[in-house]
Design a protein around this motif. Structure first.
Motif, PDB file in Angstrom:
ATOM      1  N   ASN A  82     112.191   1.047  35.870  1.00  0.00           N
ATOM      2  CA  ASN A  82     110.554   1.748  35.761  1.00  0.00           C
ATOM      3  C   ASN A  82     110.760   1.900  36.736  1.00  0.00           C
ATOM      4  O   ASN A  82     109.758   2.114  37.982  1.00  0.00           O
ATOM      5  N   SER A  84     108.634   4.921  37.860  1.00  0.00           N
ATOM      6  CA  SER A  84     107.959   5.581  38.033  1.00  0.00           C
ATOM      7  C   SER A  84     106.970   4.344  38.487  1.00  0.00           C
ATOM      8  O   SER A  84     105.658   4.712  38.748  1.00  0.00           O
ATOM      9  N   LYS A  85     107.161   3.095  38.422  1.00  0.00           N
ATOM     10  CA  LYS A  85     106.176   1.736  38.850  1.00  0.00           C
ATOM     11  C   LYS A  85     106.809   1.663  39.383  1.00  0.00           C
ATOM     12  O   LYS A  85     107.299   0.212  40.409  1.00  0.00           O
ATOM     13  N   SER A  86     107.750   2.046  40.666  1.00  0.00           N
ATOM     14  CA  SER A  86     108.543   2.159  42.490  1.00  0.00           C
ATOM     15  C   SER A  86     107.811   2.069  43.633  1.00  0.00           C
ATOM     16  O   SER A  86     107.749   2.733  43.457  1.00  0.00           O
ATOM     17  N   LYS A 110     110.156  10.194  40.798  1.00  0.00           N
ATOM     18  CA  LYS A 110     108.760   9.604  40.120  1.00  0.00           C
ATOM     19  C   LYS A 110     108.532   8.486  41.234  1.00  0.00           C
ATOM     20  O   LYS A 110     106.996   7.974  40.695  1.00  0.00           O
ATOM     21  N   SER A 111     108.762   8.073  42.098  1.00  0.00           N
ATOM     22  CA  SER A 111     108.911   6.778  42.719  1.00  0.00           C
ATOM     23  C   SER A 111     108.008   7.395  43.808  1.00  0.00           C
ATOM     24  O   SER A 111     107.700   8.467  44.504  1.00  0.00           O
ATOM     25  N   ASN A 188     103.145  10.297  37.208  1.00  0.00           N
ATOM     26  CA  ASN A 188     103.492   9.058  35.994  1.00  0.00           C
ATOM     27  C   ASN A 188     103.160   8.884  34.862  1.00  0.00           C
ATOM     28  O   ASN A 188     102.223   9.430  34.974  1.00  0.00           O
TER      29      ASN A 188
END
Length: 188
Positions: A82, A84-86, A110-111, A188
């Motif tokens: 994912n 966006s969670k990085s 999204k990172s 995000n």
């Protein structure tokens, strides 16, 4: 480190270290429990071996994946995470402008990204300006302010001369480096 520490532990699931060297950040993020997964890209075999050895030496925390050349292994390295969670750290000695194409910036949009900018490469200004123009479509761009290392707090160094104390903390860089943070424009 100050930039990373402004986020709470487990804010990110993944840490992607592009130009991971010996794994200081990739392993450190796992060991400190900031992330569950660390994905390291390191071009040299010695570096990849060091990353794995350092991970084992530190108790094999979390999940570690190690890849070689970012230009060849990028899709395989990120295909099941994912983004966006990085949190991504890029330090690839001037190749950042070749890697951070519009296509890759869109994929990573999204990172949260931290980049070390290397200004001694050929055609630096045109590459840097082009990168900023493209990156600004997807990210809010900030310059991370450098902090000088305070050597006065170490009792072991009190008898050292100023030059020797400062040499101990020097990274031997050819000039004052610039670090940028890229934060997504889209929530995000």
């Amino acid at each position: 480190l100050d930039f990373i520490s402004k986020y709470k532990k487990n804010y990110f699931e993944n840490f992607i270290d592009i130009g991971a060297a010996d794994g200081y950040y990739g392993i450190g993020m796992l060991h400190s429990l900031y992330v569950k997964n660390s994905i390291c890209f390191e071009l040299t075999e010695n570096g990849r071996n060091s990353i794995y050895s350092n991970w084992e030496t530190n108790g094999s925390p979390g999940e570690l994946k190690i890849f070689g050349n970012i230009f060849e292994d990028f899709n395989e390295g990120i295909n099941s995470i994912n983004l966006s969670k990085s949190l991504i750290l890029i330090d690839i000695e001037g190749a950042e402008f070749d890697f951070l194409t519009e296509k890759n910036l869109m994929i990573l949009s999204k990172s949260i990204i931290v980049i070390e900018i290397h200004n001694w490469i050929e055609n630096f200004m045109s590459k840097y300006e082009n990168f900023l123009k493209i990156a600004s479509k997807y990210f809010k761009i900030n310059i991370l302010k450098r902090k000088e290392r305070n050597t006065l707090t170490f009792n072991e160094l009190r008898s050292f001369t100023d030059d020797n104390r400062l040499l101990l903390t020097s990274e031997g860089r050819p000039c004052l480096m610039r670090f940028l943070s890229l934060e997504p424009l889209i929530e995000n």
